[in-house]
Design a protein around this motif. Structure first.
Motif, mmCIF file in Angstrom:
data_model
loop_
_atom_site.group_PDB
_atom_site.id
_atom_site.type_symbol
_atom_site.label_atom_id
_atom_site.label_comp_id
_atom_site.label_asym_id
_atom_site.label_seq_id
_atom_site.Cartn_x
_atom_site.Cartn_y
_atom_site.Cartn_z
ATOM 1 N N ARG A 169 2.851 12.930 9.705
ATOM 2 C CA ARG A 169 3.090 14.214 10.393
ATOM 3 C C ARG A 169 4.581 14.512 10.390
ATOM 4 N N ILE A 170 4.907 15.707 9.921
ATOM 5 C CA ILE A 170 6.287 16.188 9.944
ATOM 6 C C ILE A 170 6.483 16.989 11.230
ATOM 7 N N LYS A 171 7.670 16.948 11.772
ATOM 8 C CA LYS A 171 7.966 17.651 13.022
ATOM 9 C C LYS A 171 7.561 19.126 12.927
ATOM 10 N N GLY A 172 6.736 19.531 13.883
ATOM 11 C CA GLY A 172 6.279 20.920 13.924
ATOM 12 C C GLY A 172 4.973 21.165 13.214
ATOM 13 N N ASN A 173 4.425 20.152 12.526
ATOM 14 C CA ASN A 173 3.166 20.299 11.797
ATOM 15 C C ASN A 173 2.138 19.287 12.294
ATOM 16 N N SER A 174 0.906 19.431 11.812
ATOM 17 C CA SER A 174 -0.162 18.482 12.155
ATOM 18 C C SER A 174 -0.204 17.365 11.113
ATOM 19 N N PRO A 175 -0.813 16.200 11.456
ATOM 20 C CA PRO A 175 -0.885 15.089 10.495
ATOM 21 C C PRO A 175 -1.630 15.486 9.229
ATOM 22 N N GLN A 176 -1.167 14.991 8.095
ATOM 23 C CA GLN A 176 -1.784 15.297 6.801
ATOM 24 C C GLN A 176 -2.055 14.004 6.046
ATOM 25 N N LEU A 177 -3.243 13.922 5.434
ATOM 26 C CA LEU A 177 -3.586 12.774 4.610
ATOM 27 C C LEU A 177 -2.742 12.809 3.330
ATOM 28 N N ILE A 178 -1.983 11.717 3.110
ATOM 29 C CA ILE A 178 -1.092 11.657 1.953
ATOM 30 C C ILE A 178 -1.671 10.813 0.825
ATOM 31 N N ASN A 179 -2.228 9.652 1.197
ATOM 32 C CA ASN A 179 -2.734 8.764 0.149
ATOM 33 C C ASN A 179 -3.893 7.929 0.665
ATOM 34 N N MET A 230 12.395 4.609 6.291
ATOM 35 C CA MET A 230 11.562 5.617 5.609
ATOM 36 C C MET A 230 12.410 6.616 4.820
ATOM 37 N N LYS A 231 13.393 6.081 4.097
ATOM 38 C CA LYS A 231 14.265 6.939 3.298
ATOM 39 C C LYS A 231 13.456 7.654 2.219
ATOM 40 N N ASP A 232 13.805 8.891 1.996
ATOM 41 C CA ASP A 232 13.140 9.714 0.969
ATOM 42 C C ASP A 232 11.635 9.816 1.205
ATOM 43 N N GLY A 233 11.203 9.657 2.468
ATOM 44 C CA GLY A 233 9.789 9.848 2.801
ATOM 45 C C GLY A 233 8.892 8.680 2.452
ATOM 46 N N ASP A 234 9.474 7.483 2.204
ATOM 47 C CA ASP A 234 8.676 6.301 1.847
ATOM 48 C C ASP A 234 7.993 5.738 3.094
ATOM 49 N N THR A 235 6.689 5.970 3.200
ATOM 50 C CA THR A 235 5.911 5.466 4.345
ATOM 51 C C THR A 235 4.917 4.382 3.899
ATOM 52 N N SER A 236 5.239 3.718 2.794
ATOM 53 C CA SER A 236 4.404 2.613 2.298
ATOM 54 C C SER A 236 4.470 1.441 3.276
ATOM 55 N N VAL A 237 3.422 0.611 3.262
ATOM 56 C CA VAL A 237 3.410 -0.581 4.111
ATOM 57 C C VAL A 237 3.126 -1.815 3.258
ATOM 58 N N ILE A 238 3.577 -2.965 3.755
ATOM 59 C CA ILE A 238 3.287 -4.244 3.111
ATOM 60 C C ILE A 238 2.306 -5.005 3.986
ATOM 61 N N LEU A 239 1.170 -5.369 3.404
ATOM 62 C CA LEU A 239 0.161 -6.170 4.085
ATOM 63 C C LEU A 239 0.318 -7.603 3.599
ATOM 64 N N LYS A 240 0.617 -8.514 4.517
ATOM 65 C CA LYS A 240 0.928 -9.899 4.149
ATOM 66 C C LYS A 240 -0.304 -10.797 4.221
ATOM 67 N N ASN A 241 -0.267 -11.846 3.403
ATOM 68 C CA ASN A 241 -1.286 -12.902 3.421
ATOM 69 C C ASN A 241 -2.698 -12.312 3.438
ATOM 70 N N VAL A 242 -3.002 -11.559 2.396
ATOM 71 C CA VAL A 242 -4.284 -10.853 2.309
ATOM 72 C C VAL A 242 -5.452 -11.836 2.328
ATOM 73 N N LEU A 246 0.869 -1.177 0.000
ATOM 74 C CA LEU A 246 0.000 0.000 0.000
ATOM 75 C C LEU A 246 0.906 1.227 0.000
ATOM 76 N N LEU A 247 0.894 1.968 -1.096
ATOM 77 C CA LEU A 247 1.862 3.041 -1.303
ATOM 78 C C LEU A 247 1.492 4.315 -0.549
ATOM 79 N N CYS A 248 2.537 4.971 -0.045
ATOM 80 C CA CYS A 248 2.366 6.284 0.590
ATOM 81 C C CYS A 248 3.715 6.994 0.545
ATOM 82 N N GLN A 249 3.754 8.133 -0.113
ATOM 83 C CA GLN A 249 5.003 8.875 -0.270
ATOM 84 C C GLN A 249 4.931 10.193 0.488
ATOM 85 N N GLY A 250 5.660 10.248 1.602
ATOM 86 C CA GLY A 250 5.717 11.476 2.378
ATOM 87 C C GLY A 250 6.737 12.445 1.799
ATOM 88 N N PRO A 251 6.883 13.612 2.418
ATOM 89 C CA PRO A 251 7.837 14.611 1.927
ATOM 90 C C PRO A 251 9.276 14.078 1.991
#
Length: 281
Positions: free
Chosen positions: A116-126, A91-103, A37-42
């Motif tokens: 959430r980046i330090k100093g900011n509030s959580p933001q919906l990315i994907n 989480m290099k280069d902002g990669d916050t993707s996860v792997i869901l196993k045995n679906v 499940l892809l998610c690319q942070g800053p």
């Protein structure tokens, strides 16, 4: 003509809307597969919080919660324990993707990634909508009036807390069995016509026998099983926790009751012709 202040306000509003617009990705997988499940942070940012949630389960826990440089499994929904991990723990280069196993078929739904980046509030990315196709499917063709076995085997080896047989087009269950000794037909159409092939459900055999099938029994039947997490007996069982094990589509041949009916019609016509022949000649 629009004033410069109004124009500035419109540009700012449009920019904000574009920044907050998150397109929903759709992924389709087979049950038993692993899915990313892809998610690319800053890129290059100091990420202090990652939340993966499924909105329909959020009250019961996260899909994954990363905070203070570690994953909090005690805040995770029970169905995801041991099955979800960060694709890149660093989480290099902002990669916050996860792997869901045995679906499983129960993993169908919409997953949302908040960062959430330090100093900011959580933001919906994907947002990812996951569709799951079940690989264990069977088609059975029978004659009306026959008895048919709807086979379902749970090979996981645990104690069976709940068994449900459902038909996709019916709101009520076809057959429900709780703790192996409280079994009943939920839908009136199946009253006294469904029973366990093995009442003790040995070796995970949760197959049922449907007696004296009729055309109205045509449809797709699903076998759901929930295994007990402990030996302790509980007063209530959550039906939503049951996992789809097997799917069977039941069809009918042209023979059976229909063939008998036309057979009787032919016999009657034959007798009429015979009587007319005797009268005339």
């Amino acid at each position: 003509m629009m004033s410069s202040s109004k124009w500035t306000f419109c540009v700012c509003l449009l920019t904000c809307l574009l920044n907050w617009t998150v397109s929903e990705e759709v992924k389709t997988v087979q049950s038993g597969e692993d899915v990313c499940l892809l998610c690319q942070g800053p890129r290059g940012a100091d990420i202090v919080l990652v939340e993966w949630i499924r909105p329909d389960l959020v009250s019961e826990g996260f899909v994954l919660l990363f905070r203070d440089d570690r994953i909090y499994e005690n805040y995770q929904h029970p169905s995801f324990h041991g099955r979800v991990e960060l694709r890149d723990p660093q989480m290099k280069d902002g990669d916050t993707s996860v792997i869901l196993k045995n679906v499983t078929i129960n993993d169908r739904g919409t997953y949302k990634c908040y960062v959430r980046i330090k100093g900011n509030s959580p933001q919906l990315i994907n947002s990812v909508h996951l569709k799951v196709k079940h690989s264990d499917q069977q088609q059975i063709t029978v004659k009306t009036g026959d008895d048919v076995t709807l086979q379902c085997l749970d090979h996981r080896g645990g104690d069976i807390e709940l068994l449900e047989w459902r038909r996709q087009d019916l709101e009520e269950d076809v057959f429900v069995c709780i703790y192996g000794n409280m079994c009943e037909n939920q839908h009136p159409t199946f009253k006294n016509r469904v029973e366990l092939r093995d009442p003790e459900m040995k070796d995970g055999d949760v197959s049922v026998i449907l007696k004296k099938v009729k055309i109205s029994d045509t449809g797709t039947y699903e076998c759901y099983v929930k295994q007990s997490e402990s030996k302790r007996w509980k007063r209530t069982v959550n039906l939503k926790d049951a996992e789809l094990i097997f799917t069977i589509t039941l069809n009918f041949t042209d023979s059976g009751a229909g063939g008998d009916k036309y057979g009787h019609v032919g016999l009657i016509l034959g007798l009429i012709v015979g009587v007319l022949y005797l009268v005339v000649f």
